[in-house]
Write an enzyme that holds these catalytic residues in place. Structure first.
Site, short mmCIF file in Angstrom:
data_model
loop_
_atom_site.label_atom_id
_atom_site.label_comp_id
_atom_site.label_asym_id
_atom_site.label_seq_id
_atom_site.Cartn_x
_atom_site.Cartn_y
_atom_site.Cartn_z
N HIS A 121 11.80 -9.33 6.32
CA HIS A 121 10.73 -8.37 6.58
C HIS A 121 9.71 -9.04 7.49
CE1 HIS A 121 7.13 -5.92 5.70
NE2 HIS A 121 7.94 -4.98 5.22
N CYS A 160 10.17 -2.34 9.13
CA CYS A 160 9.51 -3.66 9.28
C CYS A 160 10.55 -4.77 9.37
CB CYS A 160 8.54 -3.92 8.14
SG CYS A 160 7.14 -2.77 8.11
N GLN A 178 11.60 -6.89 -3.07
CA GLN A 178 12.64 -5.93 -3.42
C GLN A 178 13.46 -6.37 -4.64
OE1 GLN A 178 12.79 -3.00 -2.06
NE2 GLN A 178 11.34 -3.38 -0.39
N LYS A 221 5.64 -1.73 -5.65
CA LYS A 221 7.07 -1.42 -5.65
C LYS A 221 7.65 -1.44 -7.08
CE LYS A 221 7.69 -3.35 -1.03
NZ LYS A 221 7.71 -2.10 -0.27
N ASP A 276 10.67 -14.27 -0.62
CA ASP A 276 10.06 -12.94 -0.65
C ASP A 276 10.79 -12.13 -1.71
OD1 ASP A 276 9.37 -10.30 -0.28
OD2 ASP A 276 9.74 -10.25 1.87
#
Length: 406
Positions: free
Chosen positions: A123, A364, A203, A226, A200
Site C-alpha cells: 500500500h 492505493c 488487512q 478496518k 503492515d
C-alpha cells in the site's frame, strides 16, 4: 462448540439494513473500512454522554474515568494481538504508525549507501514514507517482485537482503490481491541478516487471529476502522528496546515529564509518541470492537470469510470475460477483478445502482497496478457479516451490468 448464528451477528450492524437506489445494500468494501456493530456505536455514544473528559490531566471523576477507559482500550488491544501494553503506541492508524517509524527510527539512522526493501504489493502507506526517508538520507529502495500467482517470490526477496539493507517493509495481507504473506518466515530471514522489519497489518488484524510476538517482526502497524472500530484509531507495536532508543516524533502535551526552556525530559514510550489530546472516544469504541471480535472468535471469523471467498471466487470465475487478479495459495477475502471492455469505475457505478458497494480504482497500490498493466480494478472484499445470498445478488448484478456494457 455451538455453531454461530451469522444472521444474528449480521443484525448487530445497523447500517446493513439500508437501501441504496431502492435496492437492499450489499456492502462488499470491508477492505476499505469495516462496518460498526451497535456495541461500538453505543460505547462511543456512552463515553460522550457520561464520561467525556481529557486523559491523564485531571484528578476529577470524569478525568479518571476517561483515562481508565483509554488505557483500558490499550490493554485490550495488547491482549488481542499478544503484545505488552507498554510497547503499543496508540495513533490514528497504519499510515501514522509507519510514518512514526520512518521519521523516528529510520531518518536518524539511515545514510547514503544504505537500502530499504519493499514489496511490489505494498500500500502507498508503506511506500511513500520510505521514499521520503530515502530522499533525505541518500538511501536507496529495492523492490521485491511477485510470482505469476500474485505471491511474493521469496527466493528473489531473500536475494535482495544484502548487507546494505537496513529495513524491510512488507504487508501481512495484500489489500488488492488478498495474498497472505508468510511474515513469520520473512521476518526470521531478515533478522538473521540484522535487518529491521516493518509489517503492515491493516488487512490482517480484522480477519485473522494475530500473534505479533510469534511473528518476530520489529514493528507492526494496524488500523482500527478496518476492524469494526471508529476511524482515526490504530496502533504501532514496537520492540521495547527500539521504542526506548527512538526520539519523539511530535512534541506537545502528554509526551513529556518536565519542560524547561533549557531542555525537556520526555516521557517513556509509548506515551512519548502520543502528543496532544488523543481520539479518546474513538479508542473507547475500538476497545468495544475488540471485545466484539473476540466474542465471536477470530478463528470463526476467518473460517466464515474463507467460505464467502470460495463462493464468490467460484461464481465470478464462471462469468465469461471476468478476470481475477492473483490466485495465491493462501488468500484473504478480497477479490480484485476486471471485466472485458468495461472500465472499473463504470462497472462500480452501475453496480452501485443495483445496491452493490464495491471499490474501484488503484486501491492505493499504483506499483501493483503497473505490474499488471492496468490503471484500476474493481474490488469486492468480504467480512463475516456478509452472506452467501449477498454474493449471489452481487454476481447477478454483475451479469446484468456486463450485458449493459457489452
Amino acid at each position: 462448540m455451538s455453531a454461530i448464528d451469522w444472521a444474528r451477528v449480521r443484525a448487530d450492524f445497523p447500517l446493513l439494513t439500508r437501501e441504496v437506489h431502492g435496492k437492499p445494500l450489499v456492502y462488499l468494501d470491508a477492505a476499505n473500512t469495516g462496518q460498526k456493530p451497535a456495541a461500538v456505536i453505543e460505547a462511543v455514544d456512552d463515553f460522550y454522554r457520561r464520561h467525556n473528559a481529557n486523559v491523564s490531566r485531571a484528578v476529577h471523576t470524569l478525568g479518571t474515568e476517561a483515562t481508565e477507559a483509554y488505557e483500558g482500550a490499550r490493554a485490550k488491544l495488547a491482549r488481542f494481538v499478544n503484545v505488552r501494553g507498554d510497547e503499543l503506541v496508540l495513533c490514528s492508524g497504519t499510515t501514522f504508525a509507519i510514518n512514526l517509524v520512518a521519521y523516528s527510527w529510520a531518518l536518524p539512522r539511515l545514510k547514503a549507501g544504505d537500502a530499504i526493501v519493499l514489496t511490489r504489493m505494498e500500500h502507498h502507506a508503506n511506500i511513500v514514507p520510505w521514499q521520503l526517508v530515502a530522499q533525505r538520507t541518500g538511501a536507496s529502495i529495492k523492490v521485491a517482485e511477485l510470482t505469476d500467482s500474485g505471491e511474493l517470490d521469496l527466493d528473489r526477496l531473500y536475494a535482495l537482503l544484502t548487507p546494505e539493507v537496513k529495513l524491510l517493509g512488507v504487508t501481512h495481507v495484500s489489500n488488492v490481491l488478498g495474498t497472505v504473506n508468510p511474515v513469520r518466515e520473512i521476518c526470521r530471514e531478515a533478522r538473521r541478516r540484522g535487518i529491521v522489519t516493518v509489517v503492515d497489518g491493516s488487512q490482517a488484524a480484522p480477519h485473522r487471529a494475530l500473534d505479533i510476538a510469534a511473528i518476530g517482526c520489529d514493528f507492526y502497524a494496524f488500523t482500527g476502522h478496518k476492524m469494526c472500530g471508529p476511524t482515526g484509531t490504530g496502533a504501532l507495536w514496537a520492540r521495547r528496546e527500539l521504542l526506548d532508543a527512538m526520539p519523539p516524533f511530535l512534541g506537545g502535551g502528554e509526551m513529556i515529564k518536565e519542560v524547561r526552556f533549557d531542555g525537556t525530559v520526555f516521557n517513556e514510550g509509548p506515551h512519548k509518541f502520543e502528543a496532544g489530546t488523543p481520539n479518546i472516544a474513538g479508542f473507547v469504541g475500538l476497545g468495544a470492537a475488540v471485545d466484539y471480535l473476540a466474542g465471536i472468535g477470530m478463528d470463526a471469523i476467518e473460517a466464515r470469510e474463507k467460505a464467502l471467498l470460495a463462493h464468490a471466487t467460484e461464481a465470478l470465475s464462471a462469468i465469461d470475460g471476468v478476470r481475477i487478479l492473483g490466485r495465491p495459495r493462501e488468500k484473504a477475502a478480497v477479490i480484485s477483478f476486471l471485466v472485458d471492455g468495461a472500465h472499473a469505475h463504470d462497472l462500480a457505478t452501475l453496480l452501485d445502482l443495483e445496491g452493490i458497494a464495491v471499490r474501484s480504482g488503484h486501491h492505493c497500490a499504483h506499483p501493483l497496478m503497473q505490474h499488471y498493466g492496468v490503471p484500476a480494478t474493481c474490488r469486492a472484499s468480504f467480512a463475516f457479516y456478509n452472506t452467501h445470498e449477498e454474493i449471489d445478488a452481487f454476481v447477478a448484478a454483475l451479469v446484468k451490468v456486463r450485458r449493459l456494457l457489452a
